[in-house]
Motif scaffolding. Structure first.
Motif, PDB file in Angstrom:
ATOM      1  N   GLU A 123      90.321  29.813   8.654  1.00 58.37           N
ATOM      2  CA  GLU A 123      90.309  30.865   9.685  1.00 58.37           C
ATOM      3  C   GLU A 123      89.542  32.096   9.197  1.00 58.37           C
ATOM      4  N   SER A 124      89.718  32.446   7.930  1.00 54.76           N
ATOM      5  CA  SER A 124      89.031  33.632   7.406  1.00 54.76           C
ATOM      6  C   SER A 124      87.537  33.387   7.203  1.00 54.76           C
ATOM      7  N   SER A 125      87.128  32.102   7.235  1.00 51.00           N
ATOM      8  CA  SER A 125      85.710  31.772   7.061  1.00 51.00           C
ATOM      9  C   SER A 125      84.920  31.882   8.361  1.00 51.00           C
ATOM     10  N   THR A 127      83.601  33.873  10.440  1.00 53.74           N
ATOM     11  CA  THR A 127      83.129  35.233  10.706  1.00 53.74           C
ATOM     12  C   THR A 127      81.604  35.252  10.676  1.00 53.74           C
ATOM     13  N   GLY A 128      81.020  36.267  11.316  1.00 55.91           N
ATOM     14  CA  GLY A 128      79.576  36.456  11.281  1.00 55.91           C
ATOM     15  C   GLY A 128      78.814  35.239  11.772  1.00 55.91           C
ATOM     16  N   THR A 131      80.857  31.844  12.697  1.00 54.44           N
ATOM     17  CA  THR A 131      81.933  31.864  13.687  1.00 54.44           C
ATOM     18  C   THR A 131      82.114  30.522  14.385  1.00 54.44           C
TER      19      THR A 131
END
Length: 260
Positions: A123-125, A127-128, A131
């Protein structure tokens, strides 16, 4: 007369699960390398039918170079000591917090049953630029299914359902199960039927049979299971071996039906 110490020696070297996992690990490493190098016609049957001898022969004849031998050693080490690989990946992430390092560690957590920590990293991966990363989204479906977070699977489905590889994948199967578990059995069955096909997709078809049983449609489940077993003799030896667990589960379900 057989030596009285034969059995303990067999157990020492071949008992339990270690030898089995080591053999499967060797086969997997060799087959993947074999396919990448394009030498499958020469080697693959030897590796499949003589797992230990074939794999060792392949390693020393085709992979005995510095970098490739290190990869083999790493692969074998992860089979024998998965915890050691996890620790190595944890240290790697602490040293360099990158997307790839996060995902590799999350994959390792998922493989070793540390599902909640895998989910946190996946989940924390997202991003940017990452996504909509296909691998992470698909792995999240597998992880959410492990902890029965079915509503979260439904949310991810919207992002991956158009991917060509999703159509008859395990992730698609888990999406169908999530639909059932959240009260949409009618749509769940449509998804299961879409994944149904002859001489393939045995895990998906087994789960569809279980779905039918839960719905009280035992006769339909029985017919589906018998159809799967009827197809087994027509598969290649490699395909039968790959799908052995599903045929075993189907036989067990048929025995239960007969005993009921």
């Amino acid at each position: 007369m057989a030596c009285k110490h034969t059995k303990p020696l067999e157990n020492m070297f071949f008992g339990g699960n270690y030898f089995y996992y080591l053999t499967i690990g060797l086969q997997a490493i060799c087959v993947i390398h074999c396919l990448k190098k394009g030498t499958q016609n020469k080697w693959i049957w030897l590796i499949v039918f003589l797992p230990v001898i074939g794999s060792l022969a392949y390693i020393f004849m085709e992979m005995f170079s510095g970098n490739e031998l290190k990869n083999v050693q790493s692969g074998i080490g992860s089979v024998i000591n998965p915890g050691g690989r996890v620790k190595k990946l944890e240290e790697q992430l602490r040293f360099s917090d990158t997307f790839n390092n996060r995902v590799m560690l999350a994959d390792a957590y998922l493989q070793t049953g540390n599902t909640n920590r895998a989910i946190e990293l996946y989940e924390s991966s997202l991003t940017g630029a990452f996504t909509e990363n296909e691998h992470v989204l698909t792995q999240l479906i597998l992880a959410y299914a492990e902890v029965q977070r079915y509503n979260d699977i439904l949310k991810i489905y919207k992002k991956v359902h158009n991917l060509p590889q999703f159509a008859r994948s395990k992730a698609h199967m888990l999406y169908a199960i999530a639909l059932e578990k959240t009260g949409n059995s009618q749509q769940a069955e449509k998804e299961f039927i879409f994944m149904k096909g002859r001489y393939a997709y045995f895990e998906q078809r087994y789960e569809y049979g279980m779905f039918l049983q839960r719905a009280g449609r035992t006769d339909e489940a029985r017919n589906l299971f018998k159809e799967m077993l009827d197809e087994a003799p027509h598969l290649s030896a490699r395909e039968r071996k790959y799908n052995y667990q599903w045929f075993s589960k189907v036989r067990e379900e048929l025995r239960k039906m007969q005993a009921a």
